[in-house]
Design a protein around this motif. Structure first.
Motif, mmCIF file in Angstrom:
data_model
loop_
_atom_site.group_PDB
_atom_site.id
_atom_site.type_symbol
_atom_site.label_atom_id
_atom_site.label_comp_id
_atom_site.label_asym_id
_atom_site.label_seq_id
_atom_site.Cartn_x
_atom_site.Cartn_y
_atom_site.Cartn_z
ATOM 1 N N CYS A 100 0.820 -1.224 0.000
ATOM 2 C CA CYS A 100 0.000 0.000 0.000
ATOM 3 C C CYS A 100 0.850 1.268 0.000
ATOM 4 C CB CYS A 100 -0.920 0.005 1.219
ATOM 5 S SG CYS A 100 -2.070 -1.374 1.240
ATOM 6 N N ARG A 101 2.165 1.130 -0.117
ATOM 7 C CA ARG A 101 3.051 2.303 -0.048
ATOM 8 C C ARG A 101 3.012 3.131 -1.325
ATOM 9 N NH1 ARG A 101 7.996 -0.765 3.058
ATOM 10 N NH2 ARG A 101 6.688 -1.186 4.886
ATOM 11 N N GLY A 102 3.450 4.383 -1.197
ATOM 12 C CA GLY A 102 3.601 5.252 -2.355
ATOM 13 C C GLY A 102 2.290 5.754 -2.918
ATOM 14 N N GLN A 103 1.219 5.655 -2.125
ATOM 15 C CA GLN A 103 -0.091 6.144 -2.584
ATOM 16 C C GLN A 103 -0.559 7.332 -1.760
ATOM 17 O OE1 GLN A 103 -2.936 2.779 -3.079
ATOM 18 N NE2 GLN A 103 -1.124 1.488 -2.824
ATOM 19 N N GLY A 104 0.321 7.856 -0.938
ATOM 20 C CA GLY A 104 -0.035 9.038 -0.153
ATOM 21 C C GLY A 104 -0.736 8.736 1.162
ATOM 22 N N ILE A 105 -0.871 7.464 1.512
ATOM 23 C CA ILE A 105 -1.587 7.129 2.749
ATOM 24 C C ILE A 105 -0.779 7.586 3.974
ATOM 25 C CG2 ILE A 105 -2.542 5.253 4.163
ATOM 26 C CD1 ILE A 105 -3.002 3.697 1.514
ATOM 27 N N GLY A 106 0.524 7.356 3.932
ATOM 28 C CA GLY A 106 1.375 7.797 5.039
ATOM 29 C C GLY A 106 1.332 9.312 5.207
#
Ligand SMILES: CC(C)(COP(=O)(O)OP(=O)(O)OC[C@H]1O[C@@H](n2cnc3c(N)ncnc32)[C@H](O)[C@@H]1OP(=O)(O)O)[C@@H](O)C(=O)NCCC(=O)NCCS
Length: 154
Positions: A100-106
Motif C-alpha cells: 500500500c506504499r507510495g499512494q499518499g496514505i502515510g
C-alpha cells in the motif's frame, strides 16, 4: 486513495497492530522467532495506550484491514509561569503495509497526526527516521540534519 478511512485505533485493532509492529521490525532486522513475551507485552502496552490519554494511535483502514499506522506520544512539559506549550510530541511506529506504499496514505496519516498534535498544544514533533524515510518527513515539514528530525508546530 479512495476508500481509506483515517481514525483513532480501538481495542479491536490490537491484534493487527501487534502483527504490523512485528513486520516493521522484520524490515530492519532479521529474526526467526519472536522474543518470548512479545505478543503479551505489546498487547498490554496497546491496551493501556488506547485507554489512556497520552498516546494518539492513528490507523488508516480499507474495510476491516489496517493498511497503515502512526503513533504519537504526547510528552508533558513541566508548567512554567509564562505562556508555554503543554507538550512535546514523539512520533513513532510509522508503518504502511508494503503493498500500500507510495499512494499518499502515510502522508495523510501524518497530516492527521500533525493537526492533532497542534490541537493538543504540542510545541514540536520529534521522529527518529529510518534512512529511506527522511525525504518522506522532510516533505511534511520536518527539519534537521542530525537525528531526530523535528517538526515545529507553529
Ligand atoms: C515511511 C512510510 C510510513 C511511508 O508510507 P507511505 O504510505 O508509502 O507514504 P506516502 O505514499 O505518503 O509517501 C511515499 C514516500 O515514502 C518514502 N518511502 C517509500 N518507500 C519507503 C520505505 N520502504 N521505507 C521508508 N520510506 C519509504 C519515499 O520518500 C516515498 O516517496 P516517493 O514515492 O516519492 O519515493 C512507509 O514507506 C513505511 O512503512 N516504510 C517502512 C517503515 C519505515 O521506514 N518507517 C519509518 C520509520 S521512522
Amino acid at each position: 486513495v479512495p476508500d481509506v478511512t483515517i481514525r483513532h485505533a480501538g481495542i479491536g485493532d490490537i491484534s493487527q497492530l501487534v502483527e504490523m509492529r512485528r513486520a516493521l521490525t522484520l524490515e530492519d532486522e532479521d529474526f526467526s522467532a519472536d522474543r518470548p513475551g512479545y505478543e503479551g507485552d505489546c498487547t498490554s502496552f496497546l491496551e493501556e495506550a488506547i485507554r489512556g490519554g497520552r498516546w494518539h494511535i492513528w490507523v488508516a483502514t480499507i474495510g476491516a484491514m489496517i493498511v497503515a499506522t502512526m503513533f504519537v506520544e504526547l510528552v508533558d512539559k513541566v508548567p512554567r509561569p509564562v505562556p508555554e506549550h503543554r507538550h512535546i510530541a514523539y512520533l513513532t511506529n510509522c508503518y504502511t503495509r508494503p503493498e500500500c506504499r507510495g499512494q499518499g496514505i502515510g502522508t495523510r496519516l501524518l497530516e492527521h497526526a500533525q493537526d492533532a498534535a497542534r490541537a493538543a498544544d504540542a510545541e514540536l514533533m520529534l521522529v527518529w527516521p529510518s534512512q529511506r524515510s527522511v525525504e518522506f518527513y522532510r516533505r511534511a515539514g520536518f527539519e534537521g540534519t542530525d537525528e531526530p528530525l523535528t517538526w515545529v508546530a507553529g
